[in-house]
Enzyme design. Structure first.
Site, PDB file in Angstrom:
ATOM      1  N   SER A   1       0.803  -1.214   0.000  1.00 35.65           N
ATOM      2  CA  SER A   1       0.000   0.000   0.000  1.00 35.65           C
ATOM      3  C   SER A   1       0.839   1.268   0.000  1.00 35.65           C
ATOM      4  O   SER A   1       0.296   2.350  -0.152  1.00 35.65           O
ATOM      5  CB  SER A   1      -0.939   0.007   1.204  1.00 35.65           C
ATOM      6  OG  SER A   1      -0.199   0.016   2.391  1.00 35.65           O
TER       7      SER A   1
ATOM      8  N   HIS B   1       1.415   3.823   7.083  1.00 42.83           N
ATOM      9  CA  HIS B   1       0.812   4.754   6.127  1.00 42.83           C
ATOM     10  C   HIS B   1       1.217   6.189   6.444  1.00 42.83           C
ATOM     11  O   HIS B   1       1.801   6.469   7.487  1.00 42.83           O
ATOM     12  CB  HIS B   1      -0.712   4.625   6.131  1.00 42.83           C
ATOM     13  CG  HIS B   1      -1.221   3.477   5.307  1.00 42.83           C
ATOM     14  ND1 HIS B   1      -2.542   3.137   5.265  1.00 42.83           N
ATOM     15  CD2 HIS B   1      -0.588   2.600   4.493  1.00 42.83           C
ATOM     16  CE1 HIS B   1      -2.697   2.088   4.471  1.00 42.83           C
ATOM     17  NE2 HIS B   1      -1.518   1.734   3.997  1.00 42.83           N
TER      18      HIS B   1
ATOM     19  N   ASP C   1      -7.791   6.099   5.048  1.00 44.04           N
ATOM     20  CA  ASP C   1      -7.806   4.849   5.817  1.00 44.04           C
ATOM     21  C   ASP C   1      -9.032   4.652   6.699  1.00 44.04           C
ATOM     22  O   ASP C   1      -9.046   3.721   7.495  1.00 44.04           O
ATOM     23  CB  ASP C   1      -6.565   4.787   6.716  1.00 44.04           C
ATOM     24  CG  ASP C   1      -5.318   4.505   5.917  1.00 44.04           C
ATOM     25  OD1 ASP C   1      -5.466   4.136   4.755  1.00 44.04           O
ATOM     26  OD2 ASP C   1      -4.227   4.656   6.470  1.00 44.04           O
TER      27      ASP C   1
END
Lengths: 179, 179
Positions: free
Chosen positions: B56, B96, B122
């Site tokens: 990701s 992230h 998210d």
């Protein structure tokens, strides 16, 4: 006497230590470099609306819209230990409810070898400019600044602010028409 | 060196020598543990080194890359940083980037994250009803990057038999091998 396993083991160990050494040299050769350059940012159109943000609740929040111009030449930032630049345009401002708000409006990934001379005219933002409440209308000091996160082949991951930012104010009235 | 000669070594050892081998094996295990715990103290993070497990954050981080984290309480979280955080109901921490952040006067901060390679933020990954992350969710902030090295742990986790084989070989080697 050296068996096949012993020979393989020493070859592997030597190869790994050479690789580790080269990686460290690659890291050490770029760790003290300065990655700051100039950027010109300007806003073209700025409006603010008051609409419900259904991703949070049904309450109405301020939603800013803006388009921006940006010129920057980031080619000098690349060297053998810069795999990728992650550019992000941040809007930073203060509201009565929050001392600090930071919202990323736009970002871009530039890999080494790609064109890093940026010249954008009247760009739209990539993400919505939602405030956490109603702090955008009439806000007199919103600062737009460009930063980059350097992704190396191996090494540190610095976040660097560009020289040059742009401050603007939001209108004192909500825009109700569709845009 | 075949298996018979390996065990010949053990047979020729007396009790004291065997005990010495066991102790040196214990030394290796405990010094590894000490290094890990020492890193936890120095970096302030409960897991100072993490392996990237998903794509990701591509093209910055690929599966099997290694990240070094710090988590100093006095360093504020800012937009654009790569944070590693835990979500209730998920075992695996997520790596992230911070997209939005709101900080109140009393220092409480809430922020939203997004993976570079994901098209949406998210909120869908957080616990049901959770809209923001806070400082207590953060395991660490990414400060250093080393490619590929974590591939070994991914292999070990995906093929547990391989892990036990490697551990057994190493353990046997340390116990049986004479200096």
């Amino acid at each position: 006497m050296h068996s096949v396993i012993q020979r393989g083991n020493s070859i592997l160990a030597y190869a790994l230590s050479v690789l580790a050494c080269l990686t460290f040299i690659c890291f050490a050769s770029t760790v003290f470099l300065n990655y700051v350059t100039d950027v010109k940012i300007n806003t073209v159109k700025v409006v603010v609306k008051n609409v419900p943000d259904y991703s949070i609740s049904r309450e109405k929040n301020d939603l800013g819209f803006l388009t921006f111009d940006m010129q920057a030449d980031l080619t000098p930032l690349f060297n053998w230990n810069v795999k990728q630049l992650f550019l992000y345009l941040t809007a930073e401002y203060e509201t009565p409810s929050n001392e600090l708000n930071q919202v990323v409006l736009w970002d871009k990934i530039i890999l080494r070898g790609e064109n890093a001379a940026l010249d954008f005219k009247n760009m739209n933002t990539k993400y919505y400019f939602w405030d956490d409440g109603n702090g955008l209308k009439g806000n007199k000091n919103i600062t737009l600044s460009l930063s980059w996160n350097i992704i190396p082949n191996s090494g540190l991951l610095p976040n660097i602010f560009a020289r040059g930012s742009h401050s603007f104010k939001f209108p004192v009235e909500y825009t109700t028409s569709r845009m | 060196m075949d298996v018979a000669t390996l065990f010949d070594d053990v047979k020729r050892m007396n009790k004291r020598q065997f005990l010495y081998q066991v102790l040196s094996f214990g030394m290796i295990v405990s010094s590894a543990l000490m290094i890990w715990k020492g890193l936890m103290v120095v970096t302030g993070s409960e897991s100072p080194i993490v392996v990237v497990l998903s794509g990701s954050m591509e093209p910055a981080f690929h599966r099997g890359d290694l990240l070094f984290l710090t988590n100093y309480p006095e360093e504020p979280v800012r937009v654009g940083e790569i944070v590693v955080f835990k979500v209730d109901g998920r075992d695996i921490p997520i790596v992230h980037r911070v997209l939005k952040l709101h900080e109140k006067k009393n220092g409480t901060v809430k922020f939203l994250t997004k993976g570079d390679n994901n098209s949406v933020d998210d909120r869908g990954l957080y616990a049901p009803g959770q809209l923001w992350l806070t400082k207590s969710d953060v395991v660490g902030r990414a400060r250093g990057f080393l490619p590929y090295v974590g591939m070994v742990t991914i292999l070990m986790n995906e093929y547990p038999k391989f892990k036990y084989a490697v551990l057994a070989c190493l353990g046997l080697y340390v116990l049986v091998h004479r200096e």
